[in-house]
Design a protein around this motif. Structure first.
Motif, PDB file in Angstrom:
ATOM      1  N   ASP A   1       0.837  -1.285  -0.062  1.00 24.77           N
ATOM      2  CA  ASP A   1       0.030   0.054  -0.172  1.00 24.77           C
ATOM      3  C   ASP A   1       1.024   1.311  -0.020  1.00 24.77           C
ATOM      4  O   ASP A   1       0.660   2.254   0.624  1.00 24.77           O
ATOM      5  N   LEU A   2       1.791   1.215  -0.838  1.00 23.15           N
ATOM      6  CA  LEU A   2       2.834   2.491  -0.836  1.00 23.15           C
ATOM      7  C   LEU A   2       2.899   2.790  -2.201  1.00 23.15           C
ATOM      8  O   LEU A   2       2.589   3.846  -2.644  1.00 23.15           O
ATOM      9  N   HIS A   3       3.771   1.858  -3.181  1.00 24.84           N
ATOM     10  CA  HIS A   3       4.108   2.213  -4.520  1.00 24.84           C
ATOM     11  C   HIS A   3       3.886   0.683  -5.193  1.00 24.84           C
ATOM     12  O   HIS A   3       3.773  -0.212  -4.662  1.00 24.84           O
ATOM     13  N   LEU A   4       4.119   1.035  -6.593  1.00 21.66           N
ATOM     14  CA  LEU A   4       3.964  -0.198  -7.519  1.00 21.66           C
ATOM     15  C   LEU A   4       5.430  -0.240  -8.178  1.00 21.66           C
ATOM     16  O   LEU A   4       6.147   0.560  -8.196  1.00 21.66           O
ATOM     17  N   THR A   5       5.611  -1.819  -8.322  1.00 24.01           N
ATOM     18  CA  THR A   5       6.746  -2.074  -9.338  1.00 24.01           C
ATOM     19  C   THR A   5       6.374  -1.807 -10.773  1.00 24.01           C
ATOM     20  O   THR A   5       5.026  -1.620 -11.149  1.00 24.01           O
ATOM     21  N   GLY A   6       7.427  -1.848 -11.634  1.00 22.59           N
ATOM     22  CA  GLY A   6       7.196  -1.921 -13.101  1.00 22.59           C
ATOM     23  C   GLY A   6       6.024  -2.914 -13.394  1.00 22.59           C
ATOM     24  O   GLY A   6       5.161  -2.728 -14.202  1.00 22.59           O
ATOM     25  N   ARG A   7       6.561  -4.277 -12.813  1.00 19.27           N
ATOM     26  CA  ARG A   7       5.526  -5.428 -13.231  1.00 19.27           C
ATOM     27  C   ARG A   7       4.042  -5.300 -12.663  1.00 19.27           C
ATOM     28  O   ARG A   7       3.419  -5.449 -13.506  1.00 19.27           O
ATOM     29  N   GLN A   8       3.860  -4.562 -11.404  1.00 20.95           N
ATOM     30  CA  GLN A   8       2.778  -4.502 -11.057  1.00 20.95           C
ATOM     31  C   GLN A   8       1.828  -3.182 -11.972  1.00 20.95           C
ATOM     32  O   GLN A   8       0.663  -3.724 -12.207  1.00 20.95           O
ATOM     33  N   ALA A   9       2.677  -2.418 -12.119  1.00 25.11           N
ATOM     34  CA  ALA A   9       2.246  -1.009 -13.368  1.00 25.11           C
ATOM     35  C   ALA A   9       1.360  -1.891 -14.382  1.00 25.11           C
ATOM     36  O   ALA A   9       0.337  -1.732 -14.830  1.00 25.11           O
ATOM     37  N   ALA A  10       2.192  -2.804 -14.895  1.00 26.39           N
ATOM     38  CA  ALA A  10       1.885  -3.398 -16.174  1.00 26.39           C
ATOM     39  C   ALA A  10       0.510  -4.446 -15.702  1.00 26.39           C
ATOM     40  O   ALA A  10      -0.112  -4.597 -16.672  1.00 26.39           O
ATOM     41  N   GLN A  11       0.589  -5.021 -14.820  1.00 27.23           N
ATOM     42  CA  GLN A  11      -0.307  -5.972 -14.249  1.00 27.23           C
ATOM     43  C   GLN A  11      -1.616  -5.255 -14.283  1.00 27.23           C
ATOM     44  O   GLN A  11      -2.843  -5.452 -14.812  1.00 27.23           O
ATOM     45  N   HIS A  12      -1.804  -4.131 -13.762  1.00 30.65           N
ATOM     46  CA  HIS A  12      -2.881  -3.024 -13.655  1.00 30.65           C
ATOM     47  C   HIS A  12      -3.295  -2.787 -15.034  1.00 30.65           C
ATOM     48  O   HIS A  12      -4.428  -2.770 -15.331  1.00 30.65           O
ATOM     49  N   ALA A  13      -2.446  -2.353 -15.868  1.00 29.06           N
ATOM     50  CA  ALA A  13      -2.783  -2.134 -17.193  1.00 29.06           C
ATOM     51  C   ALA A  13      -3.448  -3.221 -18.082  1.00 29.06           C
ATOM     52  O   ALA A  13      -4.342  -2.895 -18.858  1.00 29.06           O
ATOM     53  N   ALA A  14      -2.854  -4.107 -17.937  1.00 28.63           N
ATOM     54  CA  ALA A  14      -3.364  -5.568 -18.613  1.00 28.63           C
ATOM     55  C   ALA A  14      -4.985  -5.590 -17.991  1.00 28.63           C
ATOM     56  O   ALA A  14      -5.652  -6.014 -18.899  1.00 28.63           O
ATOM     57  N   LYS A  15      -5.097  -5.809 -16.866  1.00 30.25           N
ATOM     58  CA  LYS A  15      -6.391  -5.884 -16.336  1.00 30.25           C
ATOM     59  C   LYS A  15      -7.546  -4.879 -16.846  1.00 30.25           C
ATOM     60  O   LYS A  15      -8.540  -5.242 -16.931  1.00 30.25           O
ATOM     61  N   ALA A  16      -7.041  -3.471 -16.865  1.00 31.45           N
ATOM     62  CA  ALA A  16      -7.701  -2.530 -17.128  1.00 31.45           C
ATOM     63  C   ALA A  16      -7.910  -2.356 -18.847  1.00 31.45           C
ATOM     64  O   ALA A  16      -8.856  -1.573 -19.198  1.00 31.45           O
ATOM     65  N   GLY A  17      -7.084  -3.345 -19.715  1.00 37.35           N
ATOM     66  CA  GLY A  17      -7.353  -3.183 -20.968  1.00 37.35           C
ATOM     67  C   GLY A  17      -6.908  -1.662 -21.527  1.00 37.35           C
ATOM     68  O   GLY A  17      -7.780  -1.143 -22.404  1.00 37.35           O
ATOM     69  N   VAL A  18      -5.771  -0.930 -20.975  1.00 32.90           N
ATOM     70  CA  VAL A  18      -5.692   0.386 -21.730  1.00 32.90           C
ATOM     71  C   VAL A  18      -4.908   0.615 -22.958  1.00 32.90           C
ATOM     72  O   VAL A  18      -4.162  -0.771 -23.355  1.00 32.90           O
ATOM     73  N   GLY A  19      -4.915   1.449 -23.660  1.00 28.22           N
ATOM     74  CA  GLY A  19      -4.425   1.347 -24.843  1.00 28.22           C
ATOM     75  C   GLY A  19      -2.951   1.585 -24.948  1.00 28.22           C
ATOM     76  O   GLY A  19      -2.304   1.086 -25.811  1.00 28.22           O
TER      77      GLY A  19
END
Length: 250
Positions: free
Chosen positions: A191-209
């Motif tokens: 509950d502080l920050h994300l890693t690059g991998r976690q950022a990408a996982q969020h992007a994948a779940k959200a289906g961003v462009g």
């Protein structure tokens, strides 16, 4: 909608970028997301300080809001002062916190320059934009934003750890500006920050462009951040944020 990365350094300004600041423009309206340490100077490369129409502050850590103090000076003492008060959407204690940071009790208060409007989860109109704010996971009251205009949307994580709310805010967005402050190691705080991998996982779940990794802490090897993100399961365009980069969303 035009999106300009003014500052993308995490925690403090880096050698190539000030701290967090993003300029969004549409229909002649200029909205600034965050005004972190060092960003006021760089913002002037892209717009006059007196042509900004509104500000949204994701939270009140210095690397996201401290240059509001300098902006107060510009709007209070500029050559055509007094200027109209500028709408600032921010956590409710922004006036007192920023006033304490300014620390000049004999001068006009922050409200002399800014009309502070307290944030809460939900959607609201700012000029031609629809802004949706959602609480994300950080040690203080912190919001992520989705800003929409004319069928396009940009999502901004602010500072957050892993967050279902961020996925919700970013769902189907054309662009996700997502923090990637950490590199992978054992024992990272929750509950502080994300890693690059976690950022990408969020992007994948959200289906961003498109995913742009931001809040890049200067002491990290940014190539490592990008490499870790490439293993996060996101298949779209992926890159590191860069001060001065511009994205045209149509």
């Amino acid at each position: 909608m035009k999106v300009t990365i003014v500052g993308c350094s995490g925690s403090y300004p880096g050698p190539d970028s000030p701290a967090s600041c993003y300029l969004l423009e549409a229909d002649g309206f200029r909205l600034v997301l965050d005004l972190g340490s060092g960003s006021l100077g760089a913002l002037q490369r892209h717009t006059s300080l007196y042509d900004v129409d509104a500000v949204c502050l994701s939270h009140l850590h210095a690397d996201h809001c401290l240059d509001m103090c300098a902006y107060h000076v510009a709007r209070t003492y500029g050559p055509q002062a007094p200027y109209p008060t500028l709408p600032v959407y921010a956590p409710a204690d922004a006036p007192s916190r920023l006033g304490a940071a300014y620390g000049m009790p004999d001068e006009p208060e922050m409200e002399h320059a800014f009309d502070f409007l307290p944030l809460s989860p939900g959607s609201f109109e700012v000029g031609p934009f629809t802004v949706t704010a959602g609480l994300v996971n950080h040690p203080v009251e912190a919001y992520g934003f989705r800003v929409s205009h004319g069928g396009t949307s940009v999502a901004y994580s602010g500072d957050t750890g892993e967050s279902a709310e961020l996925v919700k805010l970013a769902a189907g967005a054309d662009l996700l500006l997502c923090e990637a402050s950490f590199v992978e190691r054992p024992g990272l705080p929750a509950d502080l920050h994300l890693t690059g991998r976690q950022a990408a996982q969020h992007a994948a779940k959200a289906g961003v462009g498109r995913l742009v990794l931001t809040h890049l802490v200067p002491w990290n090897d940014q190539k490592t951040v990008l490499e870790e993100a490439s293993g996060g399961g996101y298949g779209g365009p992926l890159e590191l944020a860069r001060s001065g980069a511009v994205y045209e969303l149509t």
